[in-house]
Design a protein around this motif. Structure first.
Motif, PDB file in Angstrom:
ATOM      1  N   SER A  22       0.828  -1.213   0.000  1.00  0.00           N
ATOM      2  CA  SER A  22       0.000   0.000   0.000  1.00  0.00           C
ATOM      3  C   SER A  22       0.861   1.260   0.000  1.00  0.00           C
ATOM      4  N   LEU A  23       1.920   1.262   0.785  1.00  0.00           N
ATOM      5  CA  LEU A  23       2.812   2.424   0.802  1.00  0.00           C
ATOM      6  C   LEU A  23       3.496   2.611  -0.549  1.00  0.00           C
ATOM      7  N   CYS A  24       3.868   1.501  -1.172  1.00  0.00           N
ATOM      8  CA  CYS A  24       4.534   1.572  -2.468  1.00  0.00           C
ATOM      9  C   CYS A  24       3.581   2.110  -3.543  1.00  0.00           C
ATOM     10  N   ARG A  25       2.324   1.712  -3.483  1.00  0.00           N
ATOM     11  CA  ARG A  25       1.320   2.152  -4.465  1.00  0.00           C
ATOM     12  C   ARG A  25       0.806   3.553  -4.190  1.00  0.00           C
ATOM     13  N   GLY A  26       1.101   4.077  -3.013  1.00  0.00           N
ATOM     14  CA  GLY A  26       0.595   5.395  -2.640  1.00  0.00           C
ATOM     15  C   GLY A  26       1.156   6.535  -3.458  1.00  0.00           C
ATOM     16  N   GLY A  27       2.230   6.295  -4.187  1.00  0.00           N
ATOM     17  CA  GLY A  27       2.769   7.320  -5.071  1.00  0.00           C
ATOM     18  C   GLY A  27       3.856   8.188  -4.472  1.00  0.00           C
ATOM     19  N   SER A  28       4.082   8.102  -3.176  1.00  0.00           N
ATOM     20  CA  SER A  28       5.115   8.929  -2.548  1.00  0.00           C
ATOM     21  C   SER A  28       6.434   8.162  -2.532  1.00  0.00           C
ATOM     22  N   ASP A  29       7.465   8.741  -3.128  1.00  0.00           N
ATOM     23  CA  ASP A  29       8.771   8.090  -3.138  1.00  0.00           C
ATOM     24  C   ASP A  29       9.442   8.102  -1.769  1.00  0.00           C
ATOM     25  N   SER A  30       9.047   9.036  -0.922  1.00  0.00           N
ATOM     26  CA  SER A  30       9.681   9.149   0.389  1.00  0.00           C
ATOM     27  C   SER A  30       9.043   8.233   1.430  1.00  0.00           C
ATOM     28  N   ALA A  31       7.871   7.678   1.120  1.00  0.00           N
ATOM     29  CA  ALA A  31       7.193   6.803   2.088  1.00  0.00           C
ATOM     30  C   ALA A  31       7.901   5.458   2.161  1.00  0.00           C
ATOM     31  N   LYS A  32       8.157   5.019   3.387  1.00  0.00           N
ATOM     32  CA  LYS A  32       8.751   3.699   3.575  1.00  0.00           C
ATOM     33  C   LYS A  32       8.227   3.095   4.871  1.00  0.00           C
ATOM     34  N   LEU A  33       8.267   1.781   4.918  1.00  0.00           N
ATOM     35  CA  LEU A  33       7.792   1.050   6.087  1.00  0.00           C
ATOM     36  C   LEU A  33       8.994   0.523   6.851  1.00  0.00           C
ATOM     37  N   LEU A  34       9.071   0.876   8.126  1.00  0.00           N
ATOM     38  CA  LEU A  34      10.116   0.357   9.004  1.00  0.00           C
ATOM     39  C   LEU A  34       9.510  -0.707   9.903  1.00  0.00           C
ATOM     40  N   GLY A  35      10.165  -1.850   9.968  1.00  0.00           N
ATOM     41  CA  GLY A  35       9.740  -2.916  10.867  1.00  0.00           C
ATOM     42  C   GLY A  35      10.714  -3.015  12.017  1.00  0.00           C
ATOM     43  N   PHE A  36      10.210  -3.098  13.229  1.00  0.00           N
ATOM     44  CA  PHE A  36      11.069  -3.152  14.413  1.00  0.00           C
ATOM     45  C   PHE A  36      11.418  -4.603  14.736  1.00  0.00           C
ATOM     46  N   VAL A  37      12.710  -4.899  14.709  1.00  0.00           N
ATOM     47  CA  VAL A  37      13.207  -6.253  14.931  1.00  0.00           C
ATOM     48  C   VAL A  37      13.259  -6.531  16.425  1.00  0.00           C
ATOM     49  N   GLY A  38      12.616  -7.612  16.837  1.00  0.00           N
ATOM     50  CA  GLY A  38      12.624  -7.970  18.255  1.00  0.00           C
ATOM     51  C   GLY A  38      11.505  -7.358  19.062  1.00  0.00           C
ATOM     52  N   GLY A  64       2.419 -16.150  11.505  1.00  0.00           N
ATOM     53  CA  GLY A  64       3.281 -15.766  12.608  1.00  0.00           C
ATOM     54  C   GLY A  64       3.932 -14.407  12.487  1.00  0.00           C
ATOM     55  N   PHE A  65       4.917 -14.200  13.359  1.00  0.00           N
ATOM     56  CA  PHE A  65       5.643 -12.937  13.440  1.00  0.00           C
ATOM     57  C   PHE A  65       7.144 -13.168  13.242  1.00  0.00           C
ATOM     58  N   ASP A  66       7.511 -14.215  12.507  1.00  0.00           N
ATOM     59  CA  ASP A  66       8.904 -14.641  12.416  1.00  0.00           C
ATOM     60  C   ASP A  66       9.850 -13.615  11.803  1.00  0.00           C
ATOM     61  N   LEU A  67       9.423 -12.884  10.788  1.00  0.00           N
ATOM     62  CA  LEU A  67      10.323 -11.971  10.088  1.00  0.00           C
ATOM     63  C   LEU A  67      10.933 -10.942  11.027  1.00  0.00           C
ATOM     64  N   LEU A  68      10.114 -10.344  11.875  1.00  0.00           N
ATOM     65  CA  LEU A  68      10.597  -9.310  12.788  1.00  0.00           C
ATOM     66  C   LEU A  68      10.744  -9.791  14.222  1.00  0.00           C
ATOM     67  N   GLY A  69       9.984 -10.792  14.591  1.00  0.00           N
ATOM     68  CA  GLY A  69      10.003 -11.276  15.961  1.00  0.00           C
ATOM     69  C   GLY A  69       9.176 -10.384  16.881  1.00  0.00           C
ATOM     70  N   ARG A  70       9.129 -10.742  18.135  1.00  0.00           N
ATOM     71  CA  ARG A  70       8.370  -9.982  19.126  1.00  0.00           C
ATOM     72  C   ARG A  70       9.045 -10.150  20.470  1.00  0.00           C
ATOM     73  N   SER A  71       8.624  -9.357  21.439  1.00  0.00           N
ATOM     74  CA  SER A  71       9.167  -9.511  22.791  1.00  0.00           C
ATOM     75  C   SER A  71       8.019  -9.526  23.780  1.00  0.00           C
ATOM     76  N   LYS A  72       7.839  -8.465  24.542  1.00  0.00           N
ATOM     77  CA  LYS A  72       6.806  -8.425  25.571  1.00  0.00           C
ATOM     78  C   LYS A  72       5.418  -8.201  24.974  1.00  0.00           C
ATOM     79  N   ASP A  73       4.421  -8.519  25.770  1.00  0.00           N
ATOM     80  CA  ASP A  73       3.042  -8.299  25.340  1.00  0.00           C
ATOM     81  C   ASP A  73       2.600  -6.857  25.541  1.00  0.00           C
ATOM     82  N   SER A  74       3.052  -6.219  26.599  1.00  0.00           N
ATOM     83  CA  SER A  74       2.549  -4.897  26.962  1.00  0.00           C
ATOM     84  C   SER A  74       3.718  -3.984  27.311  1.00  0.00           C
ATOM     85  N   PHE A  75       3.622  -2.713  26.902  1.00  0.00           N
ATOM     86  CA  PHE A  75       4.742  -1.826  27.179  1.00  0.00           C
ATOM     87  C   PHE A  75       4.375  -0.377  27.444  1.00  0.00           C
TER      88      PHE A  75
END
Length: 195
Positions: A22-38, A64-75
């Motif tokens: 969706s971000l790629c199709r949005g037309g903005s070259d500056s838009a990017k998606l960051l995924g938080f590892v862990g 699942g959530f394998d690509l980025l992983g996860r840690s705590k449930d609540s923060f």
């Protein structure tokens, strides 16, 4: 930015893929998606990777959530952590923070959104309900991401075990289903077995 919280659920990577495309199709070259590892730990440590549509496509339909992983449930319970969340969002220039998870994650999203608004943080906070329990049902959420897949898999296992039990009457079968409450998988599997 995207952050996986809580227990892994089928469809987590599909959410990631949908956002990246969706971000790629949005037309903005500056838009990017960051995924938080862990998960939450990666978020507070600003450990993130750019998620491209190609990277996300390689993990689409893998569950699942394998690509980025996860840690705590609540923060987001303590104010110092909420302030740190604003700092991270400002440092990375995030216009949005997507939290993927269950009921605790939804509560965190509400608390963060209110705290961000009260402190003039420009980052929008969004939650994507995901979990196998089916505990986030309300007029706005028909079914959380992952519940349908989990329910169908459990119903299939219960049905197969019932068929086996009917054909081999000398055995007893006891199945213990993972479920956090009186709704969700246990009830769905009982309904699926009865039909």
């Amino acid at each position: 930015g995207l952050l996986f919280c809580g227990r892994p659920a089928p469809g987590g990577h599909d959410v990631l893929h949908g956002l990246a495309v969706s971000l790629c199709r949005g037309g903005s070259d500056s838009a990017k998606l960051l995924g938080f590892v862990g998960g939450v730990d990666g978020f507070f440590g600003e450990h993130c990777v750019e998620i491209t549509p190609e990277l996300a496509a390689a993990h689409k339909r893998t569950g699942g959530f394998d690509l980025l992983g996860r840690s705590k449930d609540s923060f987001a319970k303590e104010e110092p952590l909420k302030k740190k969340a604003i700092e991270v969002c400002n440092n990375l220039g995030l216009s949005g923070l997507v939290l993927v998870g269950g009921t605790r994650t939804a509560t965190d999203a509400v608390e963060l959104a209110e705290f961000f608004a009260a402190n003039n943080c420009a980052t929008a906070v969004v939650t994507v309900p995901a979990g196998i329990e089916g505990s986030l049902l309300n007029p706005f959420v028909e079914v959380p991401v992952g519940f349908d897949s989990a329910a169908k898999t459990i119903c299939q296992l219960v049905g197969n075990t019932a068929t086996d039990g009917a054909s081999a009457r000398k055995y007893y079968y006891f199945l213990r289903l993972m479920d956090g409450g009186s709704t969700g998988l246990n009830n769905t599997s009982q309904i699926g077995r009865a039909s």
